[in-house]
Design a protein around this motif. Structure first.
Motif, PDB file in Angstrom:
ATOM      1  N   TRP A 117      10.982  15.657  13.868  1.00 22.91           N
ATOM      2  CA  TRP A 117       9.918  15.211  14.797  1.00 22.91           C
ATOM      3  C   TRP A 117       9.580  13.758  14.478  1.00 22.91           C
ATOM      4  O   TRP A 117       9.573  13.358  13.303  1.00 22.91           O
ATOM      5  N   GLN A 151      14.538  20.957  12.107  1.00 21.49           N
ATOM      6  CA  GLN A 151      13.727  20.287  13.129  1.00 21.49           C
ATOM      7  C   GLN A 151      13.311  18.904  12.653  1.00 21.49           C
ATOM      8  O   GLN A 151      12.821  18.741  11.522  1.00 21.49           O
ATOM      9  N   ALA A 165      18.340  21.645  20.724  1.00 22.02           N
ATOM     10  CA  ALA A 165      17.280  21.586  21.740  1.00 22.02           C
ATOM     11  C   ALA A 165      16.501  20.291  21.550  1.00 22.02           C
ATOM     12  O   ALA A 165      16.096  19.959  20.429  1.00 22.02           O
ATOM     13  N   ASP A 215      17.885  11.813  25.295  1.00 18.13           N
ATOM     14  CA  ASP A 215      18.541  12.717  26.242  1.00 18.13           C
ATOM     15  C   ASP A 215      20.011  12.820  25.885  1.00 18.13           C
ATOM     16  O   ASP A 215      20.731  11.816  25.881  1.00 18.13           O
ATOM     17  N   THR A 224       8.995  12.956  20.056  1.00 18.43           N
ATOM     18  CA  THR A 224      10.306  13.585  20.197  1.00 18.43           C
ATOM     19  C   THR A 224      10.464  14.685  19.149  1.00 18.43           C
ATOM     20  O   THR A 224      10.160  14.464  17.968  1.00 18.43           O
ATOM     21  N   THR A 225      10.923  15.837  19.609  1.00 14.80           N
ATOM     22  CA  THR A 225      11.217  16.945  18.698  1.00 14.80           C
ATOM     23  C   THR A 225      12.640  17.416  18.982  1.00 14.80           C
ATOM     24  O   THR A 225      12.951  17.824  20.104  1.00 14.80           O
ATOM     25  N   VAL A 246      13.259  17.946  22.980  1.00 15.41           N
ATOM     26  CA  VAL A 246      12.038  17.777  23.768  1.00 15.41           C
ATOM     27  C   VAL A 246      11.567  16.350  23.513  1.00 15.41           C
ATOM     28  O   VAL A 246      11.045  16.040  22.433  1.00 15.41           O
ATOM     29  N   SER A 247      11.754  15.472  24.500  1.00 12.54           N
ATOM     30  CA  SER A 247      11.467  14.053  24.288  1.00 12.54           C
ATOM     31  C   SER A 247      10.960  13.418  25.572  1.00 12.54           C
ATOM     32  O   SER A 247      11.683  12.692  26.253  1.00 12.54           O
ATOM     33  N   PRO A 248       9.709  13.673  25.941  1.00  9.02           N
ATOM     34  CA  PRO A 248       9.174  13.039  27.154  1.00  9.02           C
ATOM     35  C   PRO A 248       9.021  11.534  26.955  1.00  9.02           C
ATOM     36  O   PRO A 248       8.938  11.038  25.824  1.00  9.02           O
TER      37      PRO A 248
END
Length: 427
Positions: A377, A375, A407, A385, A416-417, A409-411
């Motif tokens: 971060w 992982q 996977a 994306d 960002t993870t 996760v990056s709003p």
């Protein structure tokens, strides 16, 4: 806002009810034709197996039944809105060609035999669905429209106790209302029964005429193998380009400088010394490029000391401060270590180049389900994306080639993870 046809009050006349009811009514002629063909074809070809005609005839019967399976998938797609994927194609043996190889492939194909099983099993179900839908619709619509057409009967319908018209005859207004209500109730029951039987048809089509689990696995492995081959070819081209444009060019320049220094050694020793000094600098740069290239192929620290120190080393080269936490009591297989290392390297490169982060964190651990999780971060701007065609898409394909996952996760606005999951394999 839902469509009017989806209202439960209009269930008997909903578009879905008509589509699925039509599908169930069409079951009978199609299934009977297919089952008669299958029984006749298998009987004749089985009787002729002792001759040279039986085996090709059996293959032809299976071919026709595969076509029937394709028709059923199309019918399910149009009327049941069930999009069943195409099964695996016919596969000839490596190096095989011609009619004999085709016949052998047809007889070995599980798709062919599943289509034959569908043709035989679907026939009795088709008789049941046809009779059920026809009976319920005939009674329901007949009762609903009874107040319109009962006047043309020689004697009103009802419960007759004798032949002289005694009994409960449905001709008064209350009786007509009751008959209509009974018809409406029957149509509601018919709609629910139709949807239930249509679901059974969906299961039959997807289970017998869709791709098998083994076939899907083979296709996935073929796709993964293509990805691995393409990735390996791209890596070889990158190494060749780096050697040609980097170390090789420097070594050629070094050879030329040393040649000129040799020529000037007798006439101008000082100039020759300067040229040798410059060549010494070129040697150092060439060695550094070769070390970087070797590290990109497979770093020595990964082989000698394992994934933890290797990840700490790659994190130290990141332009963003990276906290590293690795919890791996034992080392995984070398291939998994290499993939995990290069995955972390590429993710940290993305952090350096694109994130705008001020700090990052890199973690690696082994789960209880024998999976290696990696992982990364960062507190950057976010918006990463894989679907945008970035390097993350290629990274996800590489991980998928070894049954791994990526996977993200990056709003927008971060953080960002990115989590990479790999199968754990012991050395």
């Amino acid at each position: 806002m839902s469509r009017i046809s989806d209202s439960p009050w209009l269930l008997p006349v909903a578009t879905r009810t008509w589509r699925e009811g039509l599908h169930l009514l069409l079951n009978l002629p199609l299934a009977l034709a297919a089952s008669v063909f299958a029984v006749g074809g298998f009987s004749v070809s089985g009787a002729l197996l002792i001759t040279l005609v039986g085996v090709p005839l059996l293959a032809f019967v299976l071919l026709v039944l595969r076509g029937y399976g394709a028709l059923e998938r199309l019918r399910a797609r149009l009327l049941l809105h069930s999009d069943v994927a195409e099964p695996e194609p016919l596969r000839l043996r490596p190096g095989g060609s011609g009619p004999v190889a085709w016949v052998g492939a047809m007889l070995r194909s599980g798709v062919s035999w599943r289509a034959a099983g569908y043709a035989l099993l679907h026939a009795p179900w088709a008789v049941f669905t046809f009779c059920t839908v026809l009976t319920l619709w005939a009674f329901g619509w007949g009762a609903v429209t009874y107040p319109i057409w009962y006047r043309w009967l020689s004697e009103p319908a009802g419960i007759h106790l004798d032949g002289e018209g005694n009994g409960w005859l449905w001709d008064s207004p209350p009786d007509l209302v009751l008959v209509c209500l009974g018809g409406v109730l029957c149509l509601y029951v018919a709609a629910l029964v139709i949807r239930g039987m249509a679901h059974v048809d969906r299961l039959l089509v997807s289970g017998l005429l869709g791709p098998s689990a083994a076939g899907e696995r083979v296709l996935q492995l073929e796709s993964d193998r293509s990805t691995v081959v393409d990735t390996s070819a791209a890596d070889l081209r990158r190494i060749e380009r780096d050697l040609h444009d980097g170390a090789q060019a420097r070594l050629v320049s070094l050879a030329m400088e040393l040649g000129m220094a040799k020529e000037k050694l007798a006439t101008d020793p000082q100039a020759a010394a300067r040229m040798v000094d410059e060549a010494h600098g070129e040697v150092k740069l060439a060695l550094a490029e070769l070390r970087d290239l070797a590290r990109g192929i497979h770093p020595a620290i990964l082989t000698d000391r394992g994934l933890g120190p290797a990840l700490s080393a790659v994190a130290s080269r990141c332009t963003v401060p990276v906290a590293v936490e690795v919890d791996l009591p034992v080392r995984p297989a070398q291939a998994i270590e290499g993939i995990a290392y290069f995955t972390a390297s590429e993710l940290l490169q993305n952090v350096s180049k694109h994130s705008g982060a001020t700090r990052a964190r890199l973690e690696a651990w082994r789960t209880g389900q024998d999976r290696l999780l990696l992982q990364v971060w960062d507190d950057g701007r976010g918006g990463a994306d894989a679907a945008a065609g970035s390097g993350l898409a290629g990274l996800a394909e590489r991980l998928a080639a070894v049954d791994g996952l990526l996977a993200i996760v990056s709003p927008a606005g971060g953080p960002t993870t990115v989590t990479a999951e790999l199968p754990w394999r012991d050395r």
